[in-house]
Write a protein that holds these residues in place. Structure first.
Motif, PDB file in Angstrom:
ATOM      1  N   ASP A   1      59.828  44.849 -49.345  1.00 13.57           N
ATOM      2  CA  ASP A   1      61.035  45.014 -50.163  1.00 13.57           C
ATOM      3  C   ASP A   1      61.714  46.309 -49.749  1.00 13.57           C
ATOM      4  O   ASP A   1      61.038  47.319 -49.527  1.00 13.57           O
ATOM      5  CB  ASP A   1      60.687  45.051 -51.657  1.00 13.57           C
ATOM      6  CG  ASP A   1      61.888  44.698 -52.533  1.00 13.57           C
ATOM      7  OD1 ASP A   1      62.935  45.346 -52.380  1.00 13.57           O
ATOM      8  OD2 ASP A   1      61.758  43.779 -53.357  1.00 13.57           O
TER       9      ASP A   1
ATOM     10  N   ASP B   1      60.878  40.216 -50.654  1.00 13.19           N
ATOM     11  CA  ASP B   1      62.234  40.060 -51.159  1.00 13.19           C
ATOM     12  C   ASP B   1      63.021  39.195 -50.178  1.00 13.19           C
ATOM     13  O   ASP B   1      62.678  39.117 -48.983  1.00 13.19           O
ATOM     14  CB  ASP B   1      62.879  41.446 -51.283  1.00 13.19           C
ATOM     15  CG  ASP B   1      64.224  41.384 -51.994  1.00 13.19           C
ATOM     16  OD1 ASP B   1      64.479  40.396 -52.710  1.00 13.19           O
ATOM     17  OD2 ASP B   1      65.021  42.324 -51.819  1.00 13.19           O
ATOM     18  N   ILE B   2      64.064  38.511 -50.656  1.00 12.77           N
ATOM     19  CA  ILE B   2      64.905  37.721 -49.763  1.00 12.77           C
ATOM     20  C   ILE B   2      65.967  38.590 -49.098  1.00 12.77           C
ATOM     21  O   ILE B   2      66.094  38.623 -47.881  1.00 12.77           O
ATOM     22  CB  ILE B   2      65.566  36.545 -50.519  1.00 12.77           C
ATOM     23  CG1 ILE B   2      64.533  35.466 -50.841  1.00 12.77           C
ATOM     24  CG2 ILE B   2      66.679  35.941 -49.672  1.00 12.77           C
ATOM     25  CD1 ILE B   2      65.119  34.237 -51.486  1.00 12.77           C
ATOM     26  N   LYS B   3      66.721  39.325 -49.886  1.00 11.31           N
ATOM     27  CA  LYS B   3      67.849  40.107 -49.373  1.00 11.31           C
ATOM     28  C   LYS B   3      67.373  41.484 -48.939  1.00 11.31           C
ATOM     29  O   LYS B   3      67.019  42.323 -49.762  1.00 11.31           O
ATOM     30  CB  LYS B   3      68.926  40.236 -50.445  1.00 11.31           C
ATOM     31  CG  LYS B   3      69.537  38.922 -50.871  1.00 11.31           C
ATOM     32  CD  LYS B   3      70.536  38.396 -49.847  1.00 11.31           C
ATOM     33  CE  LYS B   3      71.859  39.109 -49.951  1.00 11.31           C
ATOM     34  NZ  LYS B   3      72.891  38.510 -49.071  1.00 11.31           N
TER      35      LYS B   3
ATOM     36  N   ASP C   1      66.245  39.465 -42.979  1.00 12.76           N
ATOM     37  CA  ASP C   1      66.051  39.047 -44.365  1.00 12.76           C
ATOM     38  C   ASP C   1      64.683  38.403 -44.564  1.00 12.76           C
ATOM     39  O   ASP C   1      63.945  38.133 -43.604  1.00 12.76           O
ATOM     40  CB  ASP C   1      67.174  38.116 -44.831  1.00 12.76           C
ATOM     41  CG  ASP C   1      67.196  36.776 -44.099  1.00 12.76           C
ATOM     42  OD1 ASP C   1      66.114  36.240 -43.792  1.00 12.76           O
ATOM     43  OD2 ASP C   1      68.296  36.262 -43.838  1.00 12.76           O
TER      44      ASP C   1
ATOM     45  N   LEU D   1      58.311  34.445 -52.458  1.00 12.15           N
ATOM     46  CA  LEU D   1      59.590  35.142 -52.360  1.00 12.15           C
ATOM     47  C   LEU D   1      59.949  35.792 -53.690  1.00 12.15           C
ATOM     48  O   LEU D   1      59.835  35.170 -54.752  1.00 12.15           O
ATOM     49  CB  LEU D   1      60.694  34.170 -51.956  1.00 12.15           C
ATOM     50  CG  LEU D   1      60.625  33.631 -50.531  1.00 12.15           C
ATOM     51  CD1 LEU D   1      61.770  32.667 -50.285  1.00 12.15           C
ATOM     52  CD2 LEU D   1      60.656  34.762 -49.506  1.00 12.15           C
TER      53      LEU D   1
ATOM     54  N   THR E   1      63.083  37.097 -55.654  1.00 13.15           N
ATOM     55  CA  THR E   1      64.516  36.906 -55.530  1.00 13.15           C
ATOM     56  C   THR E   1      65.237  36.904 -56.862  1.00 13.15           C
ATOM     57  O   THR E   1      64.716  36.428 -57.868  1.00 13.15           O
ATOM     58  CB  THR E   1      64.818  35.583 -54.798  1.00 13.15           C
ATOM     59  OG1 THR E   1      66.229  35.411 -54.711  1.00 13.15           O
ATOM     60  CG2 THR E   1      64.212  34.395 -55.555  1.00 13.15           C
TER      61      THR E   1
ATOM     62  N   TYR F   1      68.411  35.763 -56.482  1.00 13.76           N
ATOM     63  CA  TYR F   1      69.525  34.987 -55.960  1.00 13.76           C
ATOM     64  C   TYR F   1      69.222  33.498 -56.062  1.00 13.76           C
ATOM     65  O   TYR F   1      68.391  32.973 -55.324  1.00 13.76           O
ATOM     66  CB  TYR F   1      69.791  35.359 -54.498  1.00 13.76           C
ATOM     67  CG  TYR F   1      70.160  36.797 -54.328  1.00 13.76           C
ATOM     68  CD1 TYR F   1      71.488  37.198 -54.339  1.00 13.76           C
ATOM     69  CD2 TYR F   1      69.175  37.770 -54.178  1.00 13.76           C
ATOM     70  CE1 TYR F   1      71.826  38.527 -54.195  1.00 13.76           C
ATOM     71  CE2 TYR F   1      69.497  39.107 -54.023  1.00 13.76           C
ATOM     72  CZ  TYR F   1      70.823  39.483 -54.037  1.00 13.76           C
ATOM     73  OH  TYR F   1      71.156  40.798 -53.894  1.00 13.76           O
TER      74      TYR F   1
ATOM     75  N   TYR G   1      69.551  29.314 -49.757  1.00 16.00           N
ATOM     76  CA  TYR G   1      68.240  29.936 -49.644  1.00 16.00           C
ATOM     77  C   TYR G   1      67.145  28.903 -49.868  1.00 16.00           C
ATOM     78  O   TYR G   1      66.118  28.894 -49.184  1.00 16.00           O
ATOM     79  CB  TYR G   1      68.077  31.067 -50.659  1.00 16.00           C
ATOM     80  CG  TYR G   1      68.905  32.294 -50.357  1.00 16.00           C
ATOM     81  CD1 TYR G   1      68.875  32.881 -49.099  1.00 16.00           C
ATOM     82  CD2 TYR G   1      69.706  32.868 -51.329  1.00 16.00           C
ATOM     83  CE1 TYR G   1      69.626  34.009 -48.818  1.00 16.00           C
ATOM     84  CE2 TYR G   1      70.461  34.000 -51.055  1.00 16.00           C
ATOM     85  CZ  TYR G   1      70.427  34.563 -49.794  1.00 16.00           C
ATOM     86  OH  TYR G   1      71.167  35.674 -49.523  1.00 16.00           O
TER      87      TYR G   1
ATOM     88  N   TYR H   1      58.028  31.147 -55.759  1.00 13.50           N
ATOM     89  CA  TYR H   1      59.048  32.153 -56.031  1.00 13.50           C
ATOM     90  C   TYR H   1      58.635  32.990 -57.232  1.00 13.50           C
ATOM     91  O   TYR H   1      57.966  32.501 -58.139  1.00 13.50           O
ATOM     92  CB  TYR H   1      60.390  31.499 -56.396  1.00 13.50           C
ATOM     93  CG  TYR H   1      61.057  30.724 -55.304  1.00 13.50           C
ATOM     94  CD1 TYR H   1      61.998  31.332 -54.484  1.00 13.50           C
ATOM     95  CD2 TYR H   1      60.775  29.376 -55.106  1.00 13.50           C
ATOM     96  CE1 TYR H   1      62.645  30.614 -53.495  1.00 13.50           C
ATOM     97  CE2 TYR H   1      61.407  28.649 -54.118  1.00 13.50           C
ATOM     98  CZ  TYR H   1      62.348  29.277 -53.317  1.00 13.50           C
ATOM     99  OH  TYR H   1      62.981  28.552 -52.337  1.00 13.50           O
TER     100      TYR H   1
ATOM    101  N   LYS I   1      63.384  38.045 -59.968  1.00 14.59           N
ATOM    102  CA  LYS I   1      63.594  39.422 -60.404  1.00 14.59           C
ATOM    103  C   LYS I   1      64.546  39.428 -61.599  1.00 14.59           C
ATOM    104  O   LYS I   1      65.504  38.646 -61.620  1.00 14.59           O
ATOM    105  CB  LYS I   1      64.206  40.261 -59.275  1.00 14.59           C
ATOM    106  CG  LYS I   1      63.276  40.523 -58.107  1.00 14.59           C
ATOM    107  CD  LYS I   1      63.993  41.415 -57.104  1.00 14.59           C
ATOM    108  CE  LYS I   1      63.098  41.805 -55.944  1.00 14.59           C
ATOM    109  NZ  LYS I   1      63.802  42.692 -55.000  1.00 14.59           N
TER     110      LYS I   1
END
Length: 285
Positions: free
Chosen positions: A8, A54-56, A61, A80, A82, A84, A89, A101, A104
Motif C-alpha cells: 500500500d 491496495d488497488i490504486k 497498480d 485486494l 479497495t 473503488y 477493476y 476483497y 476500505k
C-alpha cells in the motif's frame, strides 16, 4: 508459519493491516512494500503465500502487481484492499484470479473473516501437499512387489486432489481448479500421444509457464510425472492381461523406442517388464 506481503502506498494503511495481523495472532511473517513496482522486485527474489494489496498505487497498480505475482507463483493467495467499486477493476480481478476483497476503511470483523478463510485454505493445501509427498516417499521406498499398489493409490489421490465441484459464490476462485481438471482429463485421454506443454496449455487457455507451475502446485507432481504414472499403470495392466510383445506395449502407452520404454519401466517399478510379467503370472496363474 506462512509469508504475507502487504502492499500500500499509504504508510498508515500498511501499518493498520500489520497491526491487525499481529493483534489476532495470525501465523504470518509479514513483509511490506510501498508500491506495486517495489513489490514485484521483492517477489522476484522471494516467495510469499498471500499478497494483501491496495488497488490504486503509483508506478504499478495492485491488479498489475497481482498479474505479475501469479506468473511468478500461481498458488499465491491475493486479497485486494479497495475503496473503488468499479466494474473495470472487477473484470481485471477475475482475470488474475483474485481470492477476496477487503473494502476500505477496513472493518475488523470483515478482515478477520477473510483472513480466517484464507488461513484455512492454506492449511488444507499444505496438508494435501504433504499427503501427496508422503505417498511419493512411500512409493520410492517400497519394494517392487508393493509399488503397484502404492502407484494406484497415488493416482487415485491425484485424481481427487483438485476440487470437482465449483464452490458457491465468486467464480474467480475456481478458474485455476477448472483448468487443472481439464488438463488432467485431457492427459488421461491422450497420454499415449506425444503430448507437449504447448498443446496442453492451448487446450486449457493458459500460458505454458503458468500451467506448468500451477499443475505442480495444485497436483503435487509435474505434468511429465503424471503422464509417466498413467503410462506405467497402463503398461503394467497390458503386461499382466495380454501376451503382447514389449515393443507393442511400449507403442500403445506412448514409447516408440522399446529400450527407452524398458528402461523407464524398470526405473519406475524397480523390476524389468519381463520380470514383473513372469513373477505376477507365477503368483497368480
Amino acid at each position: 508459519m506462512y509469508y504475507i506481503l502487504v502492499v500500500d502506498d499509504e504508510l498508515l494503511e500498511r501499518e493498520g493491516v500489520t497491526f491487525l495481523l499481529r493483534k489476532f495472532g495470525y501465523p504470518f511473517q509479514i513483509f511490506t512494500q510501498a508500491n506495486g513496482k517495489a513489490a514485484i522486485e521483492f517477489l522476484q527474489g522471494a516467495s510469499v503465500d498471500v499478497i494483501c494489496s491496495d488497488i490504486k498505487m503509483p508506478f504499478v497498480d495492485g491488479l498489475s502487481l497481482c498479474e505479475e505475482a501469479k506468473k511468478l507463483n500461481p498458488a499465491v493467495k491475493i486479497v485486494l484492499l479497495t475503496a473503488y467499486n468499479d466494474f473495470s477493476y472487477t473484470r481485471r480481478a477475475i482475470r488474475v484470479h483474485v481470492d477476496d476483497y477487503i473494502m476500505k476503511p477496513v472493518v475488523v470483523s470483515e478482515f478477520r473473516e477473510v483472513m480466517d478463510r484464507l488461513l484455512a485454505e492454506l492449511d488444507a493445501s499444505r496438508a494435501e501437499r504433504e499427503r501427496r509427498r508422503e505417498l511419493l516417499r512411500v512409493y520410492e521406498a517400497a519394494p517392487p512387489e508393493q509399488r503397484v499398489k502404492v502407484l494406484d493409490e497415488i493416482l487415485h489421490e491425484l485424481q481427487n486432489s483438485v476440487p470437482a465441484d465449483e464452490p458457491e459464490g465468486d467464480p474467480m476462485a475456481v478458474s485455476d481448479h477448472r483448468a487443472i481438471r481439464l488438463a488432467m482429463a485431457y492427459i488421461r485421454e491422450n497420454y499415449a500421444r506425444d503430448l507437449t506443454m504447448d498443446q496442453l496449455a492451448e487446450k486449457v487457455c493458459l500460458s505454458k509457464g503458468y500451467l506448468s507451475n500451477l499443475f505442480k502446485n495444485e497436483v503435487g507432481v509435474s505434468v511429465m510425472q503424471y503422464i509417466t504414472m498413467l503410462r506405467m499403470q497402463k503398461a503394467r495392466q497390458l503386461l499382466l492381461t495380454t501376451n503382447m510383445r514389449l515393443g507393442d506395449i511400449g507403442e500403445i502407452v506412448g514409447y516408440h523406442n522399446q529400450s527407452y520404454f524398458c528402461l523407464t519401466f524398470k526405473k519406475f517399478y524397480g523390476v524389468t517388464a519381463n520380470s514383473l510379467r513372469l513373477g505376477e503370472n507365477h503368483e497368480d496363474p
